[in-house]
Design a protein around this motif. Structure first.
Motif, PDB file in Angstrom:
ATOM      1  N   PHE A 102       1.055  -1.322   0.217  1.00 15.62           N
ATOM      2  CA  PHE A 102      -0.040   0.022   0.131  1.00 15.62           C
ATOM      3  C   PHE A 102       0.856   1.189   0.029  1.00 15.62           C
ATOM      4  N   THR A 103       0.267   2.323  -0.192  1.00 17.05           N
ATOM      5  CA  THR A 103       1.049   3.705  -0.156  1.00 17.05           C
ATOM      6  C   THR A 103       0.735   4.603   1.059  1.00 17.05           C
ATOM      7  N   LEU A 104       1.514   4.978   1.648  1.00 13.77           N
ATOM      8  CA  LEU A 104       1.183   6.231   2.559  1.00 13.77           C
ATOM      9  C   LEU A 104       1.818   7.439   1.908  1.00 13.77           C
ATOM     10  N   GLN A 105       0.809   8.840   2.730  1.00  8.74           N
ATOM     11  CA  GLN A 105       1.439  10.025   2.209  1.00  8.74           C
ATOM     12  C   GLN A 105       2.235  10.727   3.419  1.00  8.74           C
ATOM     13  N   ILE A 106       3.262  11.099   3.201  1.00 19.53           N
ATOM     14  CA  ILE A 106       4.345  11.543   3.975  1.00 19.53           C
ATOM     15  C   ILE A 106       4.728  13.136   3.551  1.00 19.53           C
ATOM     16  N   PRO A 107       5.257  13.801   4.489  1.00 14.03           N
ATOM     17  CA  PRO A 107       5.708  15.561   4.136  1.00 14.03           C
ATOM     18  C   PRO A 107       6.657  15.274   2.870  1.00 14.03           C
ATOM     19  N   GLN A 108       6.413  16.252   1.930  1.00 16.68           N
ATOM     20  CA  GLN A 108       7.366  16.410   0.818  1.00 16.68           C
ATOM     21  C   GLN A 108       8.965  16.601   1.318  1.00 16.68           C
ATOM     22  N   GLY A 109       9.845  15.892   0.466  1.00 18.15           N
ATOM     23  CA  GLY A 109      11.254  16.236   1.092  1.00 18.15           C
ATOM     24  C   GLY A 109      11.584  15.094   2.016  1.00 18.15           C
ATOM     25  N   HIS A 110      10.748  14.160   2.313  1.00 15.31           N
ATOM     26  CA  HIS A 110      10.964  13.218   3.492  1.00 15.31           C
ATOM     27  C   HIS A 110      10.885  11.723   2.584  1.00 15.31           C
ATOM     28  N   ALA A 111      11.606  10.935   3.434  1.00 10.53           N
ATOM     29  CA  ALA A 111      11.460   9.429   3.062  1.00 10.53           C
ATOM     30  C   ALA A 111      11.107   8.627   4.104  1.00 10.53           C
ATOM     31  N   LEU A 112      10.653   7.445   3.890  1.00  9.03           N
ATOM     32  CA  LEU A 112       9.940   6.606   4.800  1.00  9.03           C
ATOM     33  C   LEU A 112      10.545   5.172   4.746  1.00  9.03           C
ATOM     34  N   SER A 113      10.830   4.300   5.828  1.00  6.40           N
ATOM     35  CA  SER A 113      11.274   3.049   5.952  1.00  6.40           C
ATOM     36  C   SER A 113      10.454   2.280   7.041  1.00  6.40           C
ATOM     37  N   VAL A 114      10.500   0.969   6.807  1.00 12.04           N
ATOM     38  CA  VAL A 114       9.864   0.272   7.878  1.00 12.04           C
ATOM     39  C   VAL A 114      11.406  -0.211   8.882  1.00 12.04           C
ATOM     40  N   ALA A 115      11.155   0.475   9.927  1.00 10.68           N
ATOM     41  CA  ALA A 115      12.222   0.293  10.832  1.00 10.68           C
ATOM     42  C   ALA A 115      12.266  -1.054  11.735  1.00 10.68           C
ATOM     43  N   ALA A 116      10.934  -1.185  11.955  1.00 12.34           N
ATOM     44  CA  ALA A 116      10.981  -2.739  12.743  1.00 12.34           C
ATOM     45  C   ALA A 116       9.470  -3.096  12.365  1.00 12.34           C
ATOM     46  N   GLN A 117       9.287  -4.406  12.121  1.00 11.16           N
ATOM     47  CA  GLN A 117       7.988  -5.163  11.955  1.00 11.16           C
ATOM     48  C   GLN A 117       7.928  -6.442  12.506  1.00 11.16           C
ATOM     49  N   GLY A 118       6.656  -6.962  12.574  1.00  8.01           N
ATOM     50  CA  GLY A 118       6.536  -8.480  13.082  1.00  8.01           C
ATOM     51  C   GLY A 118       6.157  -8.279  14.718  1.00  8.01           C
ATOM     52  N   LEU A 119       6.090  -7.077  14.947  1.00  8.89           N
ATOM     53  CA  LEU A 119       5.835  -6.880  16.556  1.00  8.89           C
ATOM     54  C   LEU A 119       4.175  -7.216  16.573  1.00  8.89           C
ATOM     55  N   GLU A 120       3.841  -7.080  17.948  1.00 11.57           N
ATOM     56  CA  GLU A 120       2.495  -7.482  18.207  1.00 11.57           C
ATOM     57  C   GLU A 120       1.536  -6.238  18.348  1.00 11.57           C
ATOM     58  N   ARG A 121       1.597  -5.227  19.239  1.00 17.09           N
ATOM     59  CA  ARG A 121       0.783  -4.092  19.395  1.00 17.09           C
ATOM     60  C   ARG A 121       1.769  -3.221  20.061  1.00 17.09           C
ATOM     61  N   PRO A 122       2.557  -2.557  18.995  1.00 17.70           N
ATOM     62  CA  PRO A 122       3.732  -1.756  19.819  1.00 17.70           C
ATOM     63  C   PRO A 122       3.072  -0.256  19.953  1.00 17.70           C
ATOM     64  N   ARG A 123       3.225   0.374  21.150  1.00 16.97           N
ATOM     65  CA  ARG A 123       2.382   1.538  21.604  1.00 16.97           C
ATOM     66  C   ARG A 123       3.239   2.573  21.705  1.00 16.97           C
ATOM     67  N   PHE A 124       3.901   2.802  22.547  1.00 16.99           N
ATOM     68  CA  PHE A 124       4.326   4.137  23.064  1.00 16.99           C
ATOM     69  C   PHE A 124       6.115   4.053  23.173  1.00 16.99           C
ATOM     70  N   PHE A 125       6.612   4.934  22.668  1.00 16.29           N
ATOM     71  CA  PHE A 125       8.200   5.085  22.679  1.00 16.29           C
ATOM     72  C   PHE A 125       8.929   5.582  23.996  1.00 16.29           C
ATOM     73  N   ALA A 126       9.975   5.414  24.282  1.00 12.79           N
ATOM     74  CA  ALA A 126      10.536   6.044  25.310  1.00 12.79           C
ATOM     75  C   ALA A 126      12.212   5.927  24.769  1.00 12.79           C
ATOM     76  N   LYS A 127      12.904   6.999  25.245  1.00 12.50           N
ATOM     77  CA  LYS A 127      14.239   6.984  25.185  1.00 12.50           C
ATOM     78  C   LYS A 127      15.157   7.029  26.174  1.00 12.50           C
ATOM     79  N   SER A 128      16.013   6.243  26.392  1.00 14.46           N
ATOM     80  CA  SER A 128      16.658   5.730  27.798  1.00 14.46           C
ATOM     81  C   SER A 128      17.876   6.741  27.812  1.00 14.46           C
ATOM     82  N   PRO A 129      18.369   6.856  29.160  1.00 11.07           N
ATOM     83  CA  PRO A 129      19.324   7.843  29.385  1.00 11.07           C
ATOM     84  C   PRO A 129      20.573   7.655  28.567  1.00 11.07           C
TER      85      PRO A 129
END
Length: 382
Positions: A26-53
């Motif tokens: 399928f095709t998504l629409q993203i901001p002009q001048g940007h690119a998209l990649s699938v950074a990870a897949q095969g997860l179950e229900r990924p929800r919220f991000f957090a960055k560690s120290p």
């Protein structure tokens, strides 16, 4: 926070083809001048991000739609700059009770990891570079652990976290669609010390404030309105929240920058002196289900810089065609798509994803989690 976008009725977008393993293209629409990649897949229900120290990326994984104890915290590791994806996904914690969000905190040279589950908030010692969380942790708060099913507009078994000025803020959703709660810690945000002491109600009348972020010393939340009042009423809301503020539920709701009484509760006895806060900045279309939010700072694209982006999870009733995109707030009740195309019809088979969280990742990239298809998207400015 910037709220006007005078030069654009829409943000200029461009197509980005998506090919997931074992699924239709399928095709998504993203901001002009940007690119998209699938950074990870095969997860179950990924929800919220957090960055560690130590600069690593974590994401919660709810397993499925049931109330269960099979949730995980995942470490997204071994980033490949050439492929724009994480080469490994490591189960950092497992067997958790609907872990919606985690947060990191550092004090006196020590690092801590807070894990919000349906029934409790637990703090662990965090060791930078570790591949597995060690130790049992210490439970510092207990929460109501039940809720009516989706069919009745309830569930709300997720707990969200924010940390600001050495205090914790925990969002606890309602147990129902529209009712008088029997417990004080429902439809609210609770403030407490990092050790769980001095817990108190910070804000009330928030039916389900899933997204929380402090911006310039203001707490911003996304809040979902009740069901059962029609296809367009009430609106879901992005709003600031103040100490001791009351935000209406279940007696009032927001619609077109007005606070309106809920007729279902017109004969109810309300607490004396109950005053509803003014309408929130942005009302989204009813049943859009706003979840994660992120205020972009020092971003390479001036059209996105100093803007609030919100992930609209979408209605459980696909035919409503609400949400299912990441949007940018541009003013009062005004917002434009930033990442769209997850929903391309009126059936579940035509829904290719449901955005949950959005997170800026450096000066020229951001991440989007999709808890329907189990995908993490990486979008960067070329």
């Amino acid at each position: 926070m910037a709220t006007g976008l005078t030069a654009w009725a829409q943000l200029p977008l461009q197509p980005a083809p998506v090919l997931l393993e074992g699924k239709p293209a399928f095709t998504l629409q993203i901001p002009q001048g940007h690119a998209l990649s699938v950074a990870a897949q095969g997860l179950e229900r990924p929800r919220f991000f957090a960055k560690s120290p130590d600069g690593r990326l974590f994401v919660t994984d709810l397993h499925n739609l049931d109330d269960n104890k099979a949730g995980r915290v995942l470490l997204l590791d071994n980033w490949s700059e050439q492929e724009h994806r994480f080469l490994s996904v490591v189960p950092f914690m497992e067997r958790l009770h609907n872990p919606n969000q985690i947060a990191f905190y550092t004090a006196q040279g020590k690092h801590y990891l807070y894990v919000a589950e349906t029934d409790k908030l637990t703090v662990f010692d965090y060791v930078p570079g570790s591949q597995k969380q060690a130790g049992e942790g210490r439970v510092i708060a207990r929460f109501p652990a039940y809720g009516l099913s989706y069919k009745y507009g309830g569930w709300h078994l997720t707990r969200s976290l924010a940390i600001h000025r050495n205090k914790l803020y925990v969002s606890i959703g309602s147990s129902c669609n529209a009712c008088k709660e029997k417990e004080a810690w429902r439809a609210c945000i609770v403030e407490m010390q990092p050790d769980g002491s001095r817990a108190r109600l910070y804000a009330t009348g928030l039916r389900n404030a899933v997204g929380l972020q402090w911006v310039n010393n203001q707490l911003w939340v996304t809040n979902m309105g009740r069901d059962g009042l029609g296809p367009d009423t009430p609106q879901d809301v992005l709003t600031t929240v103040r100490d001791q503020g009351f935000y209406g539920w279940p007696y009032f709701y927001q619609y077109r920058q007005q606070i309106r009484p809920d007729d279902y509760f017109k004969d109810s006895t309300r607490a004396p002196g109950l005053r509803v806060e003014k309408p929130g900045l942005c009302g989204f279309r009813a049943h859009s289900s706003p979840l994660g939010l992120c205020y972009f700072t020092n971003y390479a694209d001036s059209l996105l810089n100093q803007r609030m982006l919100v992930a609209l999870h979408g209605s459980t009733t696909v035919g409503r065609q609400r949400g299912n995109e990441v949007v940018m707030v541009t003013g009062r009740d005004r917002y434009v798509p930033v990442v769209t195309g997850f929903l391309q019809g009126k059936t579940e088979a035509q829904r290719y994803g449901r955005p949950c969280d959005v997170m800026q990742w450096g000066p020229n990239a951001f991440l989007v989690s999709d808890d329907k298809s189990g995908v993490i998207y990486y979008i960067w400015k070329k």
